[in-house]
Design a protein around this motif. Structure first.
Motif, PDB file in Angstrom:
ATOM      1  N   ASP A  39       0.775  -1.336  -0.067  1.00 36.82           N
ATOM      2  CA  ASP A  39       0.023   0.073   0.109  1.00 36.82           C
ATOM      3  C   ASP A  39       0.813   1.267  -0.114  1.00 36.82           C
ATOM      4  O   ASP A  39       0.529   2.404  -0.433  1.00 36.82           O
ATOM      5  CB  ASP A  39      -0.964   0.131   1.444  1.00 36.82           C
ATOM      6  N   HIS A  40       2.038   1.043   0.513  1.00 37.22           N
ATOM      7  CA  HIS A  40       2.963   2.259   0.849  1.00 37.22           C
ATOM      8  C   HIS A  40       4.442   1.599   0.618  1.00 37.22           C
ATOM      9  O   HIS A  40       4.697   0.449   1.184  1.00 37.22           O
ATOM     10  CB  HIS A  40       2.815   3.158   2.091  1.00 37.22           C
ATOM     11  N   VAL A  41       5.177   2.372  -0.030  1.00 36.86           N
ATOM     12  CA  VAL A  41       6.674   1.890  -0.207  1.00 36.86           C
ATOM     13  C   VAL A  41       7.536   3.293  -0.019  1.00 36.86           C
ATOM     14  O   VAL A  41       7.140   4.255  -0.552  1.00 36.86           O
ATOM     15  CB  VAL A  41       6.946   1.435  -1.484  1.00 36.86           C
ATOM     16  N   GLU A  42       8.836   3.065   0.527  1.00 37.89           N
ATOM     17  CA  GLU A  42       9.575   4.330   0.646  1.00 37.89           C
ATOM     18  C   GLU A  42      10.805   3.868  -0.126  1.00 37.89           C
ATOM     19  O   GLU A  42      11.460   2.835   0.093  1.00 37.89           O
ATOM     20  CB  GLU A  42       9.830   4.708   2.009  1.00 37.89           C
ATOM     21  N   LEU A  43      11.347   4.710  -1.025  1.00 34.71           N
ATOM     22  CA  LEU A  43      12.638   4.619  -1.597  1.00 34.71           C
ATOM     23  C   LEU A  43      13.724   5.587  -1.458  1.00 34.71           C
ATOM     24  O   LEU A  43      13.324   6.712  -1.413  1.00 34.71           O
ATOM     25  CB  LEU A  43      12.121   4.552  -3.242  1.00 34.71           C
ATOM     26  N   THR A  44      14.955   5.642  -1.482  1.00 31.83           N
ATOM     27  CA  THR A  44      15.816   6.526  -1.686  1.00 31.83           C
ATOM     28  C   THR A  44      17.046   6.331  -2.520  1.00 31.83           C
ATOM     29  O   THR A  44      17.119   5.353  -3.184  1.00 31.83           O
ATOM     30  CB  THR A  44      16.587   6.340  -0.121  1.00 31.83           C
ATOM     31  N   LEU A  45      17.431   7.468  -2.692  1.00 27.61           N
ATOM     32  CA  LEU A  45      18.695   7.684  -3.798  1.00 27.61           C
ATOM     33  C   LEU A  45      19.328   8.765  -3.316  1.00 27.61           C
ATOM     34  O   LEU A  45      19.056  10.058  -3.428  1.00 27.61           O
ATOM     35  CB  LEU A  45      18.267   7.815  -5.236  1.00 27.61           C
ATOM     36  N   GLN A  46      20.924   8.463  -3.050  1.00 31.96           N
ATOM     37  CA  GLN A  46      21.621   9.582  -2.596  1.00 31.96           C
ATOM     38  C   GLN A  46      20.942  10.776  -1.672  1.00 31.96           C
ATOM     39  O   GLN A  46      21.008  12.052  -1.770  1.00 31.96           O
ATOM     40  CB  GLN A  46      22.323  10.359  -3.598  1.00 31.96           C
ATOM     41  N   GLY A  47      20.205  10.425  -0.689  1.00 29.38           N
ATOM     42  CA  GLY A  47      19.409  11.218   0.216  1.00 29.38           C
ATOM     43  C   GLY A  47      18.137  11.560  -0.102  1.00 29.38           C
ATOM     44  O   GLY A  47      17.331  12.173   0.674  1.00 29.38           O
ATOM     45  N   LEU A  48      17.711  11.475  -1.211  1.00 28.72           N
ATOM     46  CA  LEU A  48      16.478  11.670  -1.641  1.00 28.72           C
ATOM     47  C   LEU A  48      15.222  10.609  -1.440  1.00 28.72           C
ATOM     48  O   LEU A  48      15.723   9.548  -1.922  1.00 28.72           O
ATOM     49  CB  LEU A  48      16.248  12.230  -3.156  1.00 28.72           C
ATOM     50  N   LYS A  49      14.583  11.002  -0.561  1.00 21.64           N
ATOM     51  CA  LYS A  49      13.389   9.761  -0.072  1.00 21.64           C
ATOM     52  C   LYS A  49      12.159   9.981  -0.868  1.00 21.64           C
ATOM     53  O   LYS A  49      11.537  11.258  -0.856  1.00 21.64           O
ATOM     54  CB  LYS A  49      13.144   9.696   1.324  1.00 21.64           C
ATOM     55  N   ILE A  50      11.591   9.062  -1.417  1.00 25.52           N
ATOM     56  CA  ILE A  50      10.173   9.168  -2.443  1.00 25.52           C
ATOM     57  C   ILE A  50       9.334   8.021  -1.549  1.00 25.52           C
ATOM     58  O   ILE A  50       9.662   7.101  -1.522  1.00 25.52           O
ATOM     59  CB  ILE A  50      10.301   8.962  -3.676  1.00 25.52           C
ATOM     60  N   GLY A  51       8.301   8.544  -1.023  1.00 27.51           N
ATOM     61  CA  GLY A  51       7.232   7.759  -0.710  1.00 27.51           C
ATOM     62  C   GLY A  51       6.175   7.494  -1.517  1.00 27.51           C
ATOM     63  O   GLY A  51       5.729   8.530  -2.375  1.00 27.51           O
TER      64      GLY A  51
END
Length: 131
Positions: A39-51
């Motif tokens: 239902d919800h996932v969080e991802l990161t790339l070099q300090g940027l977090k996308i929910g």
């Protein structure tokens, strides 16, 4: 007062969006529920977090007025890269729609795509040949 900023994107299909953002180099750091479709996932790339959350659950569980249409919702994710053309090709190869093919603007190489939920994603790099 504030900490741990992130961008939240409401998705029609969280798994489809997860595949798109993972292909661009983001790493999954959290998901709920732990088993089954998320239902919800969080991802990161070099300090940027996308929910990434289910648009349907945003409406039914949080009472949000979410309208997913072809125009997105007035946000974009900017990803700096060494190779705009390759990033554009990767994204469109994963089903993203191209908004603007790679092109030069002043000292930058730039391209835009729409993610699976019609949010704009900008790929940008400094041009070596720009004086």
């Amino acid at each position: 007062m504030f900490s741990t900023p992130q961008v939240n994107i409401y998705a029609r299909d969280v798994e489809t969006s997860l595949g798109f953002w993972s292909a661009l180099g983001f790493t999954e750091t959290f998901r709920t529920p732990a088993d089954g479709p998320p239902d919800h996932v969080e991802l990161t790339l070099q300090g940027l977090k996308i929910g990434m959350g289910s648009a349907e659950l945003g409406v039914t569980e949080h009472g949000l007025d979410i309208h997913l249409d072809e125009r997105g919702r007035g946000m974009e994710v900017v990803l700096w890269t060494d190779d705009v053309d390759a990033a554009h090709a990767l994204a469109t190869g994963r089903g993203a729609r191209s908004l603007q093919e790679p092109h030069d603007v002043r000292a930058l190489r730039v391209a835009y795509v729409l993610d699976p939920d019609d949010n704009p994603v900008e790929f940008v790099a400094h041009r070596d040949d720009a004086g």
